[in-house]
Motif scaffolding. Structure first.
Motif, mmCIF file in Angstrom:
data_model
loop_
_atom_site.group_PDB
_atom_site.id
_atom_site.type_symbol
_atom_site.label_atom_id
_atom_site.label_comp_id
_atom_site.label_asym_id
_atom_site.label_seq_id
_atom_site.Cartn_x
_atom_site.Cartn_y
_atom_site.Cartn_z
ATOM 1 N N TYR A 122 0.837 -1.197 0.000
ATOM 2 C CA TYR A 122 0.000 0.000 0.000
ATOM 3 C C TYR A 122 0.871 1.247 0.000
ATOM 4 C CZ TYR A 122 0.851 0.236 5.067
ATOM 5 O OH TYR A 122 1.437 0.308 6.302
ATOM 6 N N TYR A 123 0.275 2.344 -0.387
ATOM 7 C CA TYR A 123 0.982 3.624 -0.468
ATOM 8 C C TYR A 123 -0.029 4.748 -0.262
ATOM 9 C CZ TYR A 123 -1.053 3.281 -5.115
ATOM 10 O OH TYR A 123 -1.932 3.115 -6.147
ATOM 11 N N LYS A 124 0.458 5.879 0.139
ATOM 12 C CA LYS A 124 -0.387 7.051 0.330
ATOM 13 C C LYS A 124 -0.557 7.764 -1.008
ATOM 14 C CE LYS A 124 -1.479 10.155 3.938
ATOM 15 N NZ LYS A 124 -1.231 10.444 5.311
ATOM 16 N N THR A 125 -1.788 8.103 -1.343
ATOM 17 C CA THR A 125 -2.082 8.773 -2.609
ATOM 18 C C THR A 125 -1.975 10.289 -2.434
ATOM 19 O OG1 THR A 125 -4.458 9.016 -2.216
ATOM 20 C CG2 THR A 125 -3.704 6.917 -3.197
ATOM 21 N N PRO A 126 -1.899 11.032 -3.538
ATOM 22 C CA PRO A 126 -1.873 12.501 -3.438
ATOM 23 C C PRO A 126 -3.137 13.070 -2.767
ATOM 24 C CG PRO A 126 -1.179 11.808 -5.625
ATOM 25 C CD PRO A 126 -1.670 10.583 -4.913
ATOM 26 N N GLU A 127 -4.232 12.306 -2.826
ATOM 27 C CA GLU A 127 -5.486 12.741 -2.202
ATOM 28 C C GLU A 127 -5.546 12.383 -0.716
ATOM 29 O OE1 GLU A 127 -5.408 10.707 -4.994
ATOM 30 O OE2 GLU A 127 -5.652 12.354 -6.419
ATOM 31 N N GLN A 128 -4.425 11.919 -0.152
ATOM 32 C CA GLN A 128 -4.310 11.542 1.259
ATOM 33 C C GLN A 128 -5.158 10.323 1.625
ATOM 34 O OE1 GLN A 128 -1.816 13.068 3.102
ATOM 35 N NE2 GLN A 128 -1.488 13.866 1.051
ATOM 36 N N GLU A 129 -5.364 9.448 0.638
ATOM 37 C CA GLU A 129 -5.990 8.160 0.868
ATOM 38 C C GLU A 129 -4.885 7.111 0.739
ATOM 39 O OE1 GLU A 129 -10.444 8.808 -0.803
ATOM 40 O OE2 GLU A 129 -8.867 8.600 -2.306
ATOM 41 N N TYR A 130 -5.258 5.853 0.731
ATOM 42 C CA TYR A 130 -4.277 4.780 0.591
ATOM 43 C C TYR A 130 -4.641 3.902 -0.592
ATOM 44 C CZ TYR A 130 -2.383 6.162 5.038
ATOM 45 O OH TYR A 130 -1.789 6.885 6.043
ATOM 46 N N GLY A 131 -3.695 3.716 -1.486
ATOM 47 C CA GLY A 131 -3.858 2.781 -2.585
ATOM 48 C C GLY A 131 -3.299 1.443 -2.142
ATOM 49 N N VAL A 132 -4.069 0.389 -2.353
ATOM 50 C CA VAL A 132 -3.636 -0.958 -1.979
ATOM 51 C C VAL A 132 -3.557 -1.789 -3.257
ATOM 52 C CG1 VAL A 132 -4.092 -2.993 -0.569
ATOM 53 C CG2 VAL A 132 -4.885 -0.747 0.201
ATOM 54 N N ARG A 133 -2.362 -2.262 -3.577
ATOM 55 C CA ARG A 133 -2.167 -3.077 -4.771
ATOM 56 C C ARG A 133 -2.035 -4.538 -4.354
ATOM 57 N NH1 ARG A 133 2.705 -3.034 -9.236
ATOM 58 N NH2 ARG A 133 1.637 -4.404 -10.711
ATOM 59 N N CYS A 134 -2.845 -5.374 -4.976
ATOM 60 C CA CYS A 134 -2.819 -6.813 -4.699
ATOM 61 C C CYS A 134 -2.531 -7.555 -5.993
ATOM 62 C CB CYS A 134 -4.166 -7.269 -4.149
ATOM 63 S SG CYS A 134 -4.634 -6.484 -2.593
ATOM 64 N N GLN A 135 -1.676 -8.574 -5.877
ATOM 65 C CA GLN A 135 -1.320 -9.382 -7.043
ATOM 66 C C GLN A 135 -1.380 -10.861 -6.697
ATOM 67 O OE1 GLN A 135 2.652 -7.679 -7.720
ATOM 68 N NE2 GLN A 135 1.922 -7.158 -9.766
ATOM 69 N N LEU A 136 -1.774 -11.631 -7.681
ATOM 70 C CA LEU A 136 -1.721 -13.089 -7.600
ATOM 71 C C LEU A 136 -0.826 -13.532 -8.747
ATOM 72 C CD1 LEU A 136 -2.616 -15.872 -6.593
ATOM 73 C CD2 LEU A 136 -4.649 -15.642 -8.019
ATOM 74 N N ARG A 137 0.290 -14.159 -8.402
ATOM 75 C CA ARG A 137 1.248 -14.614 -9.412
ATOM 76 C C ARG A 137 1.333 -16.127 -9.389
ATOM 77 N NH1 ARG A 137 6.473 -10.702 -8.452
ATOM 78 N NH2 ARG A 137 5.443 -8.725 -8.871
ATOM 79 N N GLU A 138 1.558 -16.671 -10.570
ATOM 80 C CA GLU A 138 1.718 -18.119 -10.685
ATOM 81 C C GLU A 138 2.755 -18.402 -11.761
ATOM 82 O OE1 GLU A 138 -1.276 -21.135 -12.482
ATOM 83 O OE2 GLU A 138 -1.819 -20.840 -10.370
ATOM 84 N N LYS A 139 3.775 -19.147 -11.413
ATOM 85 C CA LYS A 139 4.848 -19.508 -12.343
ATOM 86 C C LYS A 139 5.443 -18.286 -13.030
ATOM 87 C CE LYS A 139 2.983 -24.067 -13.115
ATOM 88 N NZ LYS A 139 2.376 -25.000 -14.040
ATOM 89 N N GLY A 140 5.659 -17.235 -12.247
ATOM 90 C CA GLY A 140 6.286 -16.033 -12.770
ATOM 91 C C GLY A 140 5.371 -15.133 -13.584
ATOM 92 N N ARG A 141 4.106 -15.513 -13.709
ATOM 93 C CA ARG A 141 3.138 -14.709 -14.470
ATOM 94 C C ARG A 141 2.109 -14.108 -13.523
ATOM 95 N NH1 ARG A 141 0.838 -18.997 -17.566
ATOM 96 N NH2 ARG A 141 -0.932 -17.608 -17.779
ATOM 97 N N THR A 142 1.681 -12.911 -13.824
ATOM 98 C CA THR A 142 0.647 -12.273 -13.025
ATOM 99 C C THR A 142 -0.711 -12.741 -13.523
ATOM 100 O OG1 THR A 142 2.037 -10.342 -12.682
ATOM 101 C CG2 THR A 142 -0.313 -10.064 -12.294
#
Length: 171
Positions: A113-133
């Motif tokens: 997660y990271y703080k956005t310019p709008e003072q909210e939080y962006g949460v990035r989630c990923q599911l990877r399998e065998k080196g592929r997203t």
């Protein structure tokens, strides 16, 4: 026989070369500590030296650092691979075999997660399998606590979220 610090560097490079995803600091440290090759502080210094020399690079999230071998690291390993004894190579293979599922799981479900310019939080989630997203999305939430909760829960529920999305989108 190589000097211990040099051997530890080669072992780490060998580990990173022979697995198809980044390894965390904990995974690398566990290998050395479980086999009592050296202590935690020595491994941290060795990892730091590998980064400083450009032989490994990092991938960071809010709660972990993962290491990836660079082309220079691969070249170095190629030149000095014979300095790693067959018994150490067997130890590495045994460690990966015994911990394969846990290592794969830890590297399959990524979140940050990271703080956005709008003072909210962006949460990035990923599911990877065998080196592929397989799934990659970002949610915006109001608080840091919500962002941390999503990151924590992603580890346990990513497969269910993916299956639910597929079911809904393929109807």
């Amino acid at each position: 026989m190589a000097e211990p610090a040099t051997l530890y560097k080669l072992i780490i490079l060998h580990m990173l070369e022979h697995i198809d995803f980044p390894l965390s600091n904990a995974q690398i440290s566990d290998f050395f500590l479980d086999r009592e090759y050296t202590d935690y502080f020595t491994i941290q210094q060795v990892i730091h030296d590998l980064m400083d020399s450009g032989l490994v690079r990092t991938e960071n999230t809010h709660n972990s650092t993962r290491y990836i071998i660079t082309p220079a690291g691969k070249e170095t390993l190629h030149f000095f691979h014979n300095k790693i004894s067959p018994s150490i190579e067997e130890d590495i293979a045994a460690y990966f075999q015994a911990n394969k599922l846990a290592i794969k799981t830890e590297n399959a479900y990524l979140s940050d997660y990271y703080k956005t310019p709008e003072q909210e939080y962006g949460v990035r989630c990923q599911l990877r399998e065998k080196g592929r997203t397989r799934l990659d999305f970002t949610l915006t939430v109001q608080t840091k606590e919500q962002a941390e909760a999503i990151c924590t829960n992603w580890q346990n529920q990513a497969d269910d979220v993916f299956a639910c999305l597929m079911d809904l989108l393929l109807k």
